[in-house]
Scaffold this motif. Structure first.
Motif, PDB file in Angstrom:
ATOM      1  N   TYR A   1      36.274  33.189  34.975  1.00  8.49           N
ATOM      2  CA  TYR A   1      36.141  32.511  36.267  1.00  8.49           C
ATOM      3  C   TYR A   1      35.975  31.002  36.126  1.00  8.49           C
ATOM      4  CZ  TYR A   1      35.402  37.087  38.507  1.00  8.49           C
ATOM      5  OH  TYR A   1      35.542  38.363  38.969  1.00  8.49           O
ATOM      6  N   ALA A   2      35.176  30.595  35.176  1.00 11.82           N
ATOM      7  CA  ALA A   2      34.859  29.165  35.043  1.00 11.82           C
ATOM      8  C   ALA A   2      36.039  28.343  34.530  1.00 11.82           C
ATOM      9  CB  ALA A   2      33.669  28.972  34.112  1.00 11.82           C
TER      10      ALA A   2
ATOM     11  N   GLY B   1      25.708  36.380  48.117  1.00 10.30           N
ATOM     12  CA  GLY B   1      24.768  35.497  47.444  1.00 10.30           C
ATOM     13  C   GLY B   1      24.265  34.385  48.339  1.00 10.30           C
TER      14      GLY B   1
ATOM     15  N   HIS C   1      32.455  35.057  47.005  1.00 12.60           N
ATOM     16  CA  HIS C   1      31.342  34.914  46.065  1.00 12.60           C
ATOM     17  C   HIS C   1      30.821  33.484  46.120  1.00 12.60           C
ATOM     18  CE1 HIS C   1      29.056  34.936  42.337  1.00 12.60           C
ATOM     19  NE2 HIS C   1      29.214  36.266  42.289  1.00 12.60           N
ATOM     20  N   ILE C   2      29.518  33.309  46.327  1.00 11.01           N
ATOM     21  CA  ILE C   2      28.952  31.966  46.498  1.00 11.01           C
ATOM     22  C   ILE C   2      29.135  31.093  45.255  1.00 11.01           C
ATOM     23  CG2 ILE C   2      26.592  32.519  45.761  1.00 11.01           C
ATOM     24  CD1 ILE C   2      25.682  30.667  48.155  1.00 11.01           C
ATOM     25  N   ARG C   3      29.102  31.673  44.083  1.00  8.07           N
ATOM     26  CA  ARG C   3      29.231  30.890  42.850  1.00  8.07           C
ATOM     27  C   ARG C   3      30.681  30.558  42.518  1.00  8.07           C
ATOM     28  NH1 ARG C   3      30.394  28.032  39.321  1.00  8.07           N
ATOM     29  NH2 ARG C   3      29.637  27.958  37.189  1.00  8.07           N
ATOM     30  N   TRP C   4      31.573  31.540  42.692  1.00  7.44           N
ATOM     31  CA  TRP C   4      32.947  31.376  42.223  1.00  7.44           C
ATOM     32  C   TRP C   4      33.939  31.030  43.331  1.00  7.44           C
ATOM     33  CZ3 TRP C   4      32.413  30.351  37.522  1.00  7.44           C
ATOM     34  CH2 TRP C   4      31.462  31.015  36.738  1.00  7.44           C
TER      35      TRP C   4
ATOM     36  N   LYS D   1      41.742  29.559  44.607  1.00  4.66           N
ATOM     37  CA  LYS D   1      40.702  29.681  45.642  1.00  4.66           C
ATOM     38  C   LYS D   1      41.133  29.159  47.003  1.00  4.66           C
ATOM     39  CE  LYS D   1      37.298  28.884  42.088  1.00  4.66           C
ATOM     40  NZ  LYS D   1      36.177  28.065  41.645  1.00  4.66           N
TER      41      LYS D   1
ATOM     42  N   THR E   1      35.939  38.937  42.916  1.00  7.56           N
ATOM     43  CA  THR E   1      34.911  39.292  41.941  1.00  7.56           C
ATOM     44  C   THR E   1      34.526  40.754  42.120  1.00  7.56           C
ATOM     45  OG1 THR E   1      33.033  38.754  43.361  1.00  7.56           O
ATOM     46  CG2 THR E   1      33.984  36.931  42.057  1.00  7.56           C
TER      47      THR E   1
ATOM     48  N   CYS F   1      40.573  33.038  41.712  1.00  2.00           N
ATOM     49  CA  CYS F   1      40.137  31.826  41.007  1.00  2.00           C
ATOM     50  C   CYS F   1      41.308  31.128  40.340  1.00  2.00           C
ATOM     51  CB  CYS F   1      39.104  32.183  39.932  1.00  2.00           C
ATOM     52  SG  CYS F   1      37.471  32.557  40.570  1.00  2.00           S
TER      53      CYS F   1
END
Length: 197
Positions: free
Chosen positions: A195-196, A44, A79-82, A150, A87, A116
């Motif tokens: 994930y969040a 990403g 993963h750029i977001r998580w 992470k 993922t 995560c």
């Protein structure tokens, strides 16, 4: 045979290196050290999607030996977001990359684990298992982990995650890829919605 621990040098994202790293490489080579070249392409990011990031990941493996004269390469698409290596997308990248490297080269490849979830949680163990199964099925020689949360929180890891990584990798050894993919799909579905949190 060189008797030494691995000495790490890192490529910068994506496929870059700086003068400090070149100095470190020269030092390691001058001392006949075992060199572990590390690079974790970002899904990403500049590389783009799954296929593009897999191509960059393969190139980082080759670059480790061309630029760093590495003994082995430590991988781990993120993963750029998580900020995770576990993922669905990053597992696909890691699996395709390692299968390609294993098929067409003699490069030793390792993979870092950045779940995560925090240590000793069910989600963390599921994430570590998914990555270990991917690595085992794709022919990866070295598993490096697990850095729970992470890998960014001090003292947030235990030996339990590494034990789960090893047991899952052993269990997947020799399995048919179709069966591995079914297991991975179920594993990732069980944690990807969290994930969040």
């Amino acid at each position: 045979m060189i008797c030494s621990d691995s000495h790490e040098v890192s490529q910068l994202n994506e496929l870059k290196i700086d003068l400090d790293a070149i100095s470190v490489i020269a030092h390691y080579q001058g001392n006949s050290n075992v060199i572990m070249d590390e690079q974790m392409p970002i899904f990403g990011g500049y590389a783009g999607g799954i296929e593009e990031t897999a191509i960059v990941d393969i190139a980082t493996h080759i670059n480790a030996f061309v630029m760093s004269n590495a003994t082995w390469h430590l991988d781990g698409p993120v993963h750029i977001r998580w900020g995770s290596t576990n993922t669905r997308e990053t597992l696909m990248i890691a699996g395709w990359t390692c299968a390609t490297i294993s098929e067409f080269t003699n490069i030793l490849s390792g993979n870092q684990y950045y779940p995560c979830a925090g240590p000793c949680t069910e989600m963390c163990l599921l994430e570590a298992s998914a990555q270990a199964i991917t690595d085992s099925a794709s022919g990866r020689e070295i598993l490096s982990g697990v850095a729970a949360a992470k890998g960014v929180v001090q003292d947030k890891t235990t030996g339990m995650e590494a034990r789960m990584m090893g047991q899952a990798a052993k269990a997947a050894a020799g399995m048919e890829i179709e069966e591995v993919n079914k297991i991975l799909d179920a594993l990732v579905k069980s944690y990807e919605k969290n994930y969040a949190t």
